[in-house]
Design an enzyme around this catalytic site. Structure first.
Site, mmCIF file in Angstrom:
data_model
loop_
_atom_site.group_PDB
_atom_site.id
_atom_site.type_symbol
_atom_site.label_atom_id
_atom_site.label_comp_id
_atom_site.label_asym_id
_atom_site.label_seq_id
_atom_site.Cartn_x
_atom_site.Cartn_y
_atom_site.Cartn_z
ATOM 1 N N THR A 37 18.843 -5.560 9.645
ATOM 2 C CA THR A 37 19.130 -4.278 8.984
ATOM 3 C C THR A 37 18.917 -3.163 10.000
ATOM 4 O O THR A 37 17.844 -3.034 10.572
ATOM 5 C CB THR A 37 18.199 -4.077 7.780
ATOM 6 O OG1 THR A 37 18.405 -5.138 6.860
ATOM 7 C CG2 THR A 37 18.477 -2.744 7.104
ATOM 8 N N LYS B 243 23.453 -5.576 9.142
ATOM 9 C CA LYS B 243 23.556 -4.892 7.846
ATOM 10 C C LYS B 243 23.306 -3.395 8.041
ATOM 11 O O LYS B 243 22.256 -3.006 8.544
ATOM 12 C CB LYS B 243 22.526 -5.468 6.870
ATOM 13 C CG LYS B 243 22.489 -4.783 5.507
ATOM 14 C CD LYS B 243 21.670 -5.586 4.509
ATOM 15 C CE LYS B 243 21.534 -4.861 3.175
ATOM 16 N NZ LYS B 243 20.557 -3.770 3.204
ATOM 17 N N TYR C 261 13.262 -7.011 9.852
ATOM 18 C CA TYR C 261 12.838 -5.717 10.393
ATOM 19 C C TYR C 261 11.884 -6.062 11.511
ATOM 20 O O TYR C 261 11.162 -7.069 11.423
ATOM 21 C CB TYR C 261 12.079 -4.883 9.358
ATOM 22 C CG TYR C 261 12.947 -4.179 8.353
ATOM 23 C CD1 TYR C 261 13.965 -3.323 8.753
ATOM 24 C CD2 TYR C 261 12.712 -4.335 6.987
ATOM 25 C CE1 TYR C 261 14.747 -2.659 7.806
ATOM 26 C CE2 TYR C 261 13.486 -3.680 6.048
ATOM 27 C CZ TYR C 261 14.508 -2.838 6.466
ATOM 28 O OH TYR C 261 15.264 -2.189 5.548
ATOM 29 N N SER D 1 13.741 -10.840 2.476
ATOM 30 C CA SER D 1 13.375 -9.646 3.230
ATOM 31 C C SER D 1 12.176 -9.896 4.136
ATOM 32 O O SER D 1 11.229 -10.585 3.766
ATOM 33 C CB SER D 1 13.028 -8.526 2.247
ATOM 34 O OG SER D 1 12.426 -7.450 2.932
ATOM 35 N N HIS E 68 22.642 1.612 2.838
ATOM 36 C CA HIS E 68 21.305 1.371 2.295
ATOM 37 C C HIS E 68 21.186 1.938 0.876
ATOM 38 O O HIS E 68 20.157 2.500 0.493
ATOM 39 C CB HIS E 68 20.239 1.964 3.220
ATOM 40 C CG HIS E 68 19.002 1.103 3.303
ATOM 41 N ND1 HIS E 68 18.839 0.087 4.219
ATOM 42 C CD2 HIS E 68 17.869 1.075 2.559
ATOM 43 C CE1 HIS E 68 17.666 -0.511 4.045
ATOM 44 N NE2 HIS E 68 17.053 0.066 3.046
#
Lengths: 356, 356, 356, 356
Positions: free
Chosen positions: C159, C227, C133, C110, C251
């Site tokens: 994402t 995603k 992100y 992540s 999510h």
């Protein structure tokens, strides 16, 4: 007994009846066959149908009257034949026929009544029908039909779904036996032979067939109603034989479990009959909206079974009338809220099938 | 043990069996794979089908007899192969075969029986079938089939859905181990090699393939039944190979969770087979109405699994017979209430799919 | 901590994680948006699909391996990017990447990891993907992508469904604040301006648009995975822009309540893409059968989210591996029971939609 | 009163309102007709619709504004006419009109308000609508409409589904009587004749018909809104008569049980009207997602009923505003998560019907 002003719906009477009755009698009244799925589903299935309210129609005056087999009734609800009512209240069928008279509707007296049919005919009003179970022989049956005719009953209701004892497990568990003070008032002159007797001492019912129906049709000019229809083929066949009305019924889920509900079975029968006979429905009516749904799907009227018996248990004839009047008020109110002024105006556009 | 007169349905026996058995054995009997969704759904799925009663037919005399692979049975229910029955009651398979003989039906003896197949053949009646799991080698399998033939079993049932150990979590949690007094009576002369042995000491089953089936078909003239069919393609393929009967089964939800119920799987298989083989069903039968539903959807008969084992647990052979007789009474009563005099008359018009 | 041998399914780990974690952190992990309907439905929706077992196939040897974006993995399950893992266990992402290496699968690190991406790349195996992100600016984003490239991550996962803070009511009620020992390891050199800062002090995410995606597509030669796809139109548009794989995701029901489940959304996306990109799924995987269902409906593999985090909470890297291995065993067993020897053979004929 | 910061959704206010109110008043507010099936179903039916989120759209700036009958409102939620609000909080309708002004939306003042319409017009903002029940005579009605016009109300809302008292059993059981400090502020100059008076002393409503509607349409140039439409035929007829907007409503399930929910009824009405009138919806709105669903199915805006009253009960005008702002935040957040920047962009592709 709970204050009658506190009883505002039929379920209140059901709850109170359970309080009042000994458990084994409550279980007799409340129970159904085996897992009681069909007994419960008769009630629950009504929830799948929704009423469609309309607006701005003039409903100041409403009409709830209709006719069944030519007889005027004030509200589209008859009192079904049930037995043994003596088990429920000492007034038994006397309360049923007097209430019907007072309410302006038809009571259908049971062949298995405690009081004999002549006495009930004298006790009640003009609009009595008689429900026939057959015992003994064709000759005995013929004699019963003659008595019915002489006593001025207006129609002959033949119940065709309860010739054989069912498997009601609550009763099997409680070892229920009919008390000796409950009599078969109409069978006093029946010769009971070994073939006619069940193991428990009760009299065996005669299992009717289509040829018996034809024979009865020829033996009487009374209108004939067949109670216990669940299949459109049987409906058509009965009408072809000259039957005047049909009652969609699964005997309150008391004979065979795992059958469809009566409200789910109604439409196909109505469509098949195409108006050649009147169609009535019994099973699971606990609300005025249930009655309106049956009417919207094509029933001419409904029969009340357990629901009026709850009233009988709680308060005899008064209770029967109060239950009936509650349902009448619910029908009248629902009709008003729906914007319909006459029950005759209900039809398939008044309702939708909306399974949740 | 609860008074046997108080046992009025199969569920009474299930409840009593739970009382009687040690928890780990009850969990073995009752449990299924993983979340046990399929195990429960085998039962629940029957509620989606409703029986359609007919009226005024002559049902004074009813016939519940049928034939399976040419053998007459008194009621369309066979006793499924289950193991290890010795875990449930000391009479084990002796109770199964004697009850079947007394009841006039077929018992299917399990390859994994405590008692050997020759002893069971001598203990039971004429109508025994043998269920085969394969151990060792083709040679060993050939020898077993010869023994089955010599012992006069009437059919060979090949279970095809349980070659590999499943994930039964109740058993994993209890650390269940087969007690030493439970034996594999048919395997006494099997040479167990390291390849044949599982980690827990038990003997590895031989996983059959289509070519093995073809080999068996050629190796014996006994009728062959495949137990464990859930897909119409497999049904068709098996019949093309000369199989005589199929048992729709998901092994009682004990092997793989998240599979369809057997009653939901039946119709497509029946349609595909077009009568070229007999179709039986097992899984979730707790009521006579369940049996009638399977017959209406095309099964020739059903196998009882857990339901007769509940009887065995509670009262040995007597219990097996009582469970069977309860279901027979339920079938007979339901048939009567449906207005059907012969189980052969049940068909797709006797039933509707009515998911609530 | 409960004895690890007693942990036999993923739910055991979930229950144990709830015991281990402080309530506010459990609520962070377990909770979803608003009424948590979507969060629960991701799980429940799998029950609507049933696996169809086949028989007599040779499944002695099974293959669970597949490739995702050209990378071989031993089992069709990747470890999803989740954050902040440091909240769950001190090993945080180190446990994730080491477990993935040991298990032979892909870990997706992540952007919001506690440890920086270079350190994780050194700690883990060869098959790491990086989830992006965006913070700060396009320039900063470009720099992050360069670091990802240099650190030898194999794919970039973007994402797209969590740019704005959701309404997670359990967290709102507990007044959850991120503890100070949980860091944003990848953001150490980010200049935080007033525009980039949320009221609670955290750094505002950059909300990407289709033109940003195009810019990223041109800025890197790494395979790109999107995603957060729930709509086939978006799937098609992303593939047209050169995206290599899609993850069907809502999510975990954590962003918006009252959306469809991922398993229900999968088929239409697979059909629309026609093989032009790989399709993965995340959300509600608690059983091996869930994985097989996703594969049968067209997913190349699934991502584990909460399920492996339960293992992390309970026992760090060991726990992650145990959860993964439990699911692998369930997959392998279910495959065996289904009569399928290779996960590549699963397809739409392996499954039916059967809403109860 | 619970700390207002702890109130994070509308249900929190409902729960707190139940704590605050005397039981008989809570039952008045919360209850519905008969079994309250329709009352509950108004809420539950929203769960059958799922929102479909889209990705990578620019939603940095969102617009929640719309117009109803030409009036700009900040959020697609109006404050429905409800009565008697004085029962709920002493600020009664003053809180309603002031909150609406402060929130930038329309308040619809009830004919049955405690405060008279002129006083409310002075207390509130510019965007008030007036809801009409008719009492007395056409002359009296004409006078009321003139007062509404002079007081500068922007539209006339005619409620057509509550002319007759319903069967609300909770109220029947509690023997609810309106306290004497709750007045009918608009009826002070009405001459109450015996015909106008109900048994309980309250004034009988005038039951409107289609010809009355035509008369009103001709008697005023104010935009006319019909509240209480459930059937597309009635919708079409009303629009043909010159009605400007329709409110799909079943009076919160308070008049007739066993009717469809409003959200289930919306689509057919929208399709039938083809944009010739604005369509609003009331009933069961407890979440921002409920509002978005109504908009996606074609409603221009929704009316809040019970939901803002919960706020009123708990904290007067502040409570009304807080409930409204919670829903606004939920709408804004859901819109963001859906990838939609303007409520005007919601349409049938934003939603699917997915009954579980």
């Amino acid at each position: 007994v709970k204050n009658i002003e506190k009883m505002i719906n039929v379920n209140d009477y059901a709850e109170q009846a359970q309080v009042v009755l000994p458990p084994e009698i409550w279980n007799y009244l409340d129970g159904g066959a085996e897992d009681e799925w069909s007994r419960a589903n008769n009630n629950n299935a009504f929830n799948k149908y929704k009423l469609l309210p309309r607006i701005l129609n003039d409903v100041q005056e409403r009409s709830l009257t209709t006719t069944v087999l030519g007889t005027d009734i004030t509200t589209p609800m008859l009192l079904a034949p049930t037995s043994p009512l003596r088990l429920m209240h000492e007034e038994a069928e006397i309360a049923q026929v007097k209430a019907a008279d007072s309410l302006g509707t038809v009571a259908i007296c049971s062949m298995d009544s405690h009081y004999d049919l002549e006495y009930l005919a004298k006790s009640g009003g003009e609009n009595l029908w008689f429900q026939l179970y057959c015992y003994g022989s064709r000759n005995y049956m013929k004699e019963v039909i003659s008595r019915v005719n002489r006593a001025n009953y207006k129609a002959l209701v033949i119940t065709v779904d309860a010739f054989y004892p069912p498997r009601r497990e609550r009763m099997m568990r409680s070892g229920f036996v009919l008390p000796s003070n409950v009599e078969m008032g109409n069978l006093t002159n029946l010769e009971v032979t070994p073939e006619n007797r069940r193991n428990d001492g009760s009299v065996k019912r005669f299992a009717l067939t289509w040829s018996d129906l034809q024979w009865i049709r020829e033996a009487t000019s009374l209108p004939i109603v067949i109670k216990g229809i669940m299949h459109e083929e049987d409906a058509a066949k009965a009408v072809d034989l000259g039957v005047d009305a049909l009652v969609v019924s699964n005997h309150g889920g008391r004979q065979l479990d795992q059958v469809p509900s009566t409200i789910d079975s109604l439409s196909s029968i109505v469509r098949r009959i195409e108006g050649r006979a009147e169609v009535l429905l019994v099973g699971g009516i606990m609300r005025g909206t249930d009655v309106l749904k049956a009417l919207a799907l094509g029933a001419k009227a409904v029969l009340l079974g357990r629901s009026y018996v709850y009233g009988l248990v709680v308060d005899g004839q008064n209770g029967v009338e109060h239950v009936y009047n509650i349902l009448r008020d619910e029908i009248d109110n629902a009709l008003t809220q729906m914007g319909v002024s006459n029950i005759a105006d209900l039809n398939s556009s008044s309702i939708i099938y909306d399974k949740q």
